[in-house]
Design an enzyme around this catalytic site. Sequence first.
Site, PDB file in Angstrom:
ATOM      1  N   ARG A 209       0.845  -1.192   0.000  1.00 47.68           N
ATOM      2  CA  ARG A 209       0.000   0.000   0.000  1.00 47.68           C
ATOM      3  C   ARG A 209       0.882   1.243   0.000  1.00 47.68           C
ATOM      4  NH1 ARG A 209      -1.664  -3.497   3.785  1.00 47.68           N
ATOM      5  NH2 ARG A 209      -0.713  -2.289   5.459  1.00 47.68           N
TER       6      ARG A 209
ATOM      7  N   GLY B 136       1.083   3.578   2.144  1.00 52.17           N
ATOM      8  CA  GLY B 136       1.659   3.829   3.446  1.00 52.17           C
ATOM      9  C   GLY B 136       2.453   2.680   3.999  1.00 52.17           C
ATOM     10  N   CYS B 137       2.768   1.687   3.170  1.00 52.98           N
ATOM     11  CA  CYS B 137       3.401   0.471   3.668  1.00 52.98           C
ATOM     12  C   CYS B 137       4.910   0.524   3.501  1.00 52.98           C
ATOM     13  CB  CYS B 137       2.849  -0.740   2.926  1.00 52.98           C
ATOM     14  SG  CYS B 137       3.590  -2.283   3.430  1.00 52.98           S
ATOM     15  N   GLY B 138       5.630   0.234   4.589  1.00 53.99           N
ATOM     16  CA  GLY B 138       7.077   0.218   4.516  1.00 53.99           C
ATOM     17  C   GLY B 138       7.694  -1.129   4.776  1.00 53.99           C
TER      18      GLY B 138
ATOM     19  N   CYS C 292       5.742  -4.239   4.110  1.00 51.72           N
ATOM     20  CA  CYS C 292       4.795  -5.233   3.618  1.00 51.72           C
ATOM     21  C   CYS C 292       5.520  -6.519   3.236  1.00 51.72           C
ATOM     22  CB  CYS C 292       4.038  -4.704   2.395  1.00 51.72           C
ATOM     23  SG  CYS C 292       2.949  -3.319   2.777  1.00 51.72           S
TER      24      CYS C 292
END
Length: 272
Positions: A120, A122-124, A126
Amino acid sequence: MSENTLLPVSHIYSVQQVRWQEGADCDDVIREQKDLVVADEVPLSLIYGGMDYAVMMITPHDVEDFVTGFSLTEGIITSVTELRQIAVSRSINGLKAEIQVGPEAMRKVLSRSRRPIAGRTGCGVCGADEESLMHHSVRTVTGSEPSPASVRRVLENIRAHQVLNKGVGMLHAAAWCREDGHILHIREDVGRHNALDKLIGLSLRREVDLSRGFCVLTSRCSYEMVAKAITAGIGAVVALSSPTAFALRLAREADLVLISSARLNGFKVSSP
């Protein structure tokens, strides 16, 4: 086609603006049509050696910088020399990056027997497991605390350097600065992790010495932002928001100078 013109970075939509004067009843409003400029986010498929690895949501600008930085902070490469080729093109719904890497990097891709990462905006982290989350802490970096005058100089000028964010107001930025606070490079994205990966990728491609200077983040500073900085060899980070406890612990373990809650009238310093 240039990597920066594959897709538009922002769009204009006609929307209804609802407003009322101070002290007026909320039922007594004025409605009018206004243009709303919004940043775009598109799926980018990352394909290493013909293998689907991840789909990340990004702002479609400076894509090759992102691919380079992501490849490093994801642990696929340790040097830009391992990237043989990056071919970015349009796909049905967004973009795709076909990446050719050296044999050691490809072995890392093949050894990760998991489904492709769906990232996503905002995903760091995942798709990461516990072991991969902790591998960053083994490295230490060398940095020095920037002076208050240098931090203030950056804060006074960084908004003017956010070219993509003008008129949009929703893009994060990661900037690389000299010791005196002069902004040398900046990258922007809807995702804060993406902005930092783009800056790291730019630095790798241009052989920027990340041991001299400091990085500025317009976003909050969570664990993965500190981890990415450490992986890239950045020794000092200035963030506009507060860090998490996990980010502070990692920064101290790695000897990273972390400045947070940076404002024109002061900031907080977490030194090693």
